[in-house]
Scaffold this motif. Structure first.
Motif, PDB file in Angstrom:
ATOM      1  N   GLN A 159       0.816  -1.204   0.000  1.00 26.09           N
ATOM      2  CA  GLN A 159       0.000   0.000   0.000  1.00 26.09           C
ATOM      3  C   GLN A 159       0.856   1.263   0.000  1.00 26.09           C
ATOM      4  O   GLN A 159       0.555   2.245  -0.684  1.00 26.09           O
ATOM      5  CB  GLN A 159      -0.936   0.007   1.205  1.00 26.09           C
ATOM      6  N   CYS A 160       1.960   1.246   0.735  1.00 22.56           N
ATOM      7  CA  CYS A 160       2.830   2.411   0.786  1.00 22.56           C
ATOM      8  C   CYS A 160       3.516   2.671  -0.558  1.00 22.56           C
ATOM      9  O   CYS A 160       3.788   3.824  -0.911  1.00 22.56           O
ATOM     10  CB  CYS A 160       3.868   2.248   1.887  1.00 22.56           C
ATOM     11  N   ALA A 161       3.784   1.594  -1.289  1.00 28.88           N
ATOM     12  CA  ALA A 161       4.393   1.767  -2.614  1.00 28.88           C
ATOM     13  C   ALA A 161       3.474   2.565  -3.530  1.00 28.88           C
ATOM     14  O   ALA A 161       3.935   3.403  -4.325  1.00 28.88           O
ATOM     15  CB  ALA A 161       4.711   0.404  -3.224  1.00 28.88           C
ATOM     16  N   GLU A 162       2.166   2.329  -3.464  1.00 30.61           N
ATOM     17  CA  GLU A 162       1.200   3.089  -4.258  1.00 30.61           C
ATOM     18  C   GLU A 162       1.010   4.498  -3.697  1.00 30.61           C
ATOM     19  O   GLU A 162       0.971   5.474  -4.445  1.00 30.61           O
ATOM     20  CB  GLU A 162      -0.145   2.357  -4.292  1.00 30.61           C
ATOM     21  N   LEU A 163       0.912   4.598  -2.380  1.00 28.87           N
ATOM     22  CA  LEU A 163       0.713   5.905  -1.751  1.00 28.87           C
ATOM     23  C   LEU A 163       1.896   6.827  -2.003  1.00 28.87           C
ATOM     24  O   LEU A 163       1.718   8.041  -2.199  1.00 28.87           O
ATOM     25  CB  LEU A 163       0.510   5.708  -0.240  1.00 28.87           C
ATOM     26  N   ALA A 164       3.109   6.271  -2.040  1.00 28.86           N
ATOM     27  CA  ALA A 164       4.316   7.078  -2.229  1.00 28.86           C
ATOM     28  C   ALA A 164       4.304   7.832  -3.553  1.00 28.86           C
ATOM     29  O   ALA A 164       4.891   8.912  -3.669  1.00 28.86           O
ATOM     30  CB  ALA A 164       5.550   6.186  -2.140  1.00 28.86           C
ATOM     31  N   ARG A 165       3.635   7.269  -4.550  1.00 30.07           N
ATOM     32  CA  ARG A 165       3.593   7.900  -5.875  1.00 30.07           C
ATOM     33  C   ARG A 165       2.444   8.905  -6.012  1.00 30.07           C
ATOM     34  O   ARG A 165       2.278   9.519  -7.051  1.00 30.07           O
ATOM     35  CB  ARG A 165       3.475   6.820  -6.948  1.00 30.07           C
ATOM     36  N   SER A 166       1.658   9.034  -4.966  1.00 32.96           N
ATOM     37  CA  SER A 166       0.501   9.930  -5.020  1.00 32.96           C
ATOM     38  C   SER A 166       0.891  11.352  -4.637  1.00 32.96           C
ATOM     39  O   SER A 166       2.026  11.622  -4.237  1.00 32.96           O
ATOM     40  CB  SER A 166      -0.585   9.425  -4.061  1.00 32.96           C
TER      41      SER A 166
ATOM     42  N   LEU B 108       7.921   3.566   6.126  1.00 30.06           N
ATOM     43  CA  LEU B 108       8.278   4.992   6.083  1.00 30.06           C
ATOM     44  C   LEU B 108       9.372   5.247   5.053  1.00 30.06           C
ATOM     45  O   LEU B 108       9.358   6.277   4.365  1.00 30.06           O
ATOM     46  CB  LEU B 108       8.741   5.457   7.466  1.00 30.06           C
ATOM     47  N   SER B 109      10.313   4.320   4.947  1.00 32.65           N
ATOM     48  CA  SER B 109      11.391   4.507   3.964  1.00 32.65           C
ATOM     49  C   SER B 109      10.832   4.543   2.547  1.00 32.65           C
ATOM     50  O   SER B 109      11.347   5.272   1.687  1.00 32.65           O
ATOM     51  CB  SER B 109      12.436   3.390   4.103  1.00 32.65           C
ATOM     52  N   ILE B 110       9.775   3.789   2.294  1.00 30.27           N
ATOM     53  CA  ILE B 110       9.121   3.809   0.978  1.00 30.27           C
ATOM     54  C   ILE B 110       8.469   5.166   0.736  1.00 30.27           C
ATOM     55  O   ILE B 110       8.590   5.753  -0.349  1.00 30.27           O
ATOM     56  CB  ILE B 110       8.068   2.687   0.893  1.00 30.27           C
ATOM     57  N   LEU B 111       7.790   5.680   1.742  1.00 26.05           N
ATOM     58  CA  LEU B 111       7.122   6.980   1.604  1.00 26.05           C
ATOM     59  C   LEU B 111       8.138   8.103   1.448  1.00 26.05           C
ATOM     60  O   LEU B 111       7.938   9.034   0.641  1.00 26.05           O
ATOM     61  CB  LEU B 111       6.222   7.234   2.816  1.00 26.05           C
ATOM     62  N   ILE B 112       9.228   8.040   2.191  1.00 30.73           N
ATOM     63  CA  ILE B 112      10.263   9.069   2.085  1.00 30.73           C
ATOM     64  C   ILE B 112      10.888   9.066   0.691  1.00 30.73           C
ATOM     65  O   ILE B 112      11.119  10.125   0.091  1.00 30.73           O
ATOM     66  CB  ILE B 112      11.338   8.842   3.171  1.00 30.73           C
TER      67      ILE B 112
END
Length: 416
Positions: A356-363, A382-386
């Protein structure tokens, strides 16, 4: 087994004292940094035999079930009653800092939001039938031995004052061994009997029902996920929205921690008009947020999402509230779907929310609140989002599992 004397250098992630020799670390439960102890050793683990020196941070445990001289050995429910509060708080905060550092994350970490005695509203007991009686208690650490519980400083008074009633219900169930999860709700105790071989027969169901009727103060008893008797629905309150807890359903361990986490989330998302509440459960955060913003709640568990939907439909004063049953591990919200939201709150199980974070990170969602009970998977997420352009505004460690090494965290992030 060999006996030797070691000096404790640090605390491990589980709260054990850690010494070292030429072969590596030696883990010594209930030992504290700076202490010199004589241990009986088996490979990399040691059991305290005696103390040569003790730490100034060592204190007298508050519960008689914790063990003699503060070195455990009886009830396995707590592992850190022997550690003074300032050092205990620092240890739990450091667990979170170390997890973030393992992923190269440097972020401001607030002071620990403390837990206090008698706040836990959910306790899992082990039930065993012995020759003369039935025992309700907590397993001794790393064993199947059940320690009968007569007091419990972490449990709410509403639970621990009803131990006799719990024994009556356990006897009526007629099984030799099972788990009993007890949750204190607004309308009474919700009791879930799990691990019953073959479930309850008709005779046992009648016995349990008769016992509940006589005892009063019991909202519901379920067995292996099926309701046996429900004099009144077990209700929880999420900011004025009332939700019936499904049998075996998840809720935060303490109301105080839940309130703190919700307050942090609501403050961070500010004036957001449309919010996605992911891994929404029964609405712990989404229903509170819906007082100020439109909410779309997504949850994979059918019973939880039905309870959430019913609670939202029967609460006045909420903004538009929609629900979606969806397995976010297998089918996360896609980046394109986030264009409808100004903020996202997510509170996944211990496995975290990697996909889910992988998709959210690109938003382009501006505000994100990450809530987690597992610092390691939180740091990964968090590292994915950062990497996707988010910055961490604040990390808040929250203790709702008193005298254990478990720590909750709320992290606020922004983009743009």
């Amino acid at each position: 087994m060999s006996a030797e004397t070691v000096t404790i250098l640090s605390l491990g992630a589980k709260g054990d004292g850690v010494a070292h020799d030429e072969n590596g670390p030696i883990f010594v439960p209930f030992a504290l940094p700076g202490e010199t102890v004589s241990i009986a050793r088996v490979k990399g683990e040691g059991t305290i035999m005696s103390f040569a020196t003790t730490s100034p941070d060592r204190i007298e445990p508050v519960c008689k079930h914790f063990g003699p001289d503060g070195v455990g050995g009886t009830c396995g429910g707590c592992s850190m009653q022997h550690l003074a509060k300032p050092a205990y708080n620092a240890f739990k905060r450091q667990i979170l800092i170390a997890a973030l550092k393992s992923k190269g994350i440097e972020a401001p970490v607030a002071d620990m939001v403390e837990a206090h005695a008698h706040q836990r509203r959910r306790i899992v007991f082990t039930v065993r039938r012995r020759e003369k009686d039935l025992v309700i208690g907590i397993n001794q650490a790393e064993t199947h031995h059940v320690v009968p519980i007569e007091e419990c400083p972490i449990a709410s008074n509403g639970i621990i004052s009803r131990l006799d009633a719990l024994k009556v219900i356990a006897r009526a169930a007629g099984s030799d061994a099972f788990r009993m999860t007890v949750t204190e709700t607004l309308t009474g105790l919700d009791i879930s009997l799990d691990g019953l071989r073959g479930g309850l027969g008709d005779r046992e169901r009648r016995a349990v029902s008769d016992a509940v009727i006589k005892l009063r103060g019991i909202a519901r008893v379920s067995a292996n996920g099926e309701i046996v008797i429900e004099p009144v629905k077990p209700m929880l309150d999420f900011g004025g929205a009332r939700v019936s807890l499904p049998p075996g359903g998840f809720t935060q361990a303490t109301f105080e921690a839940e309130e703190t986490m919700a307050e942090i989330a609501i403050t961070h998302i500010g004036k957001a008009k449309r919010v996605a509440d992911l891994f929404a459960g029964i609405g712990t955060f989404g229903l509170r947020i819906a007082r100020k913003a439109q909410v779309h709640a997504v949850e994979g568990d059918e019973k939880a999402i039905k309870a959430l939907d019913h609670g939202a439909r029967n609460t006045q004063g909420l903004k538009t509230f929609s629900v979606e049953r969806r397995d976010l591990f297998r089918r996360p919200l896609m980046t394109s779907e986030f264009k409808h939201f100004d903020a996202v709150v997510f509170d996944p199980p211990r496995a975290g929310a990697e996909a889910q974070c992988a998709e959210l990170a690109r938003s382009q969602v501006k505000k994100v609140v990450a809530i987690s009970c597992n610092p390691l998977t939180l740091a990964r997420d968090l590292s994915i989002l950062i990497a996707g352009g988010y910055r961490i505004d604040q990390v808040t460690p929250i203790d709702q599992f008193l005298w254990s090494p478990h720590v909750e965290a709320v992290v606020t992030l922004s983009k743009g």
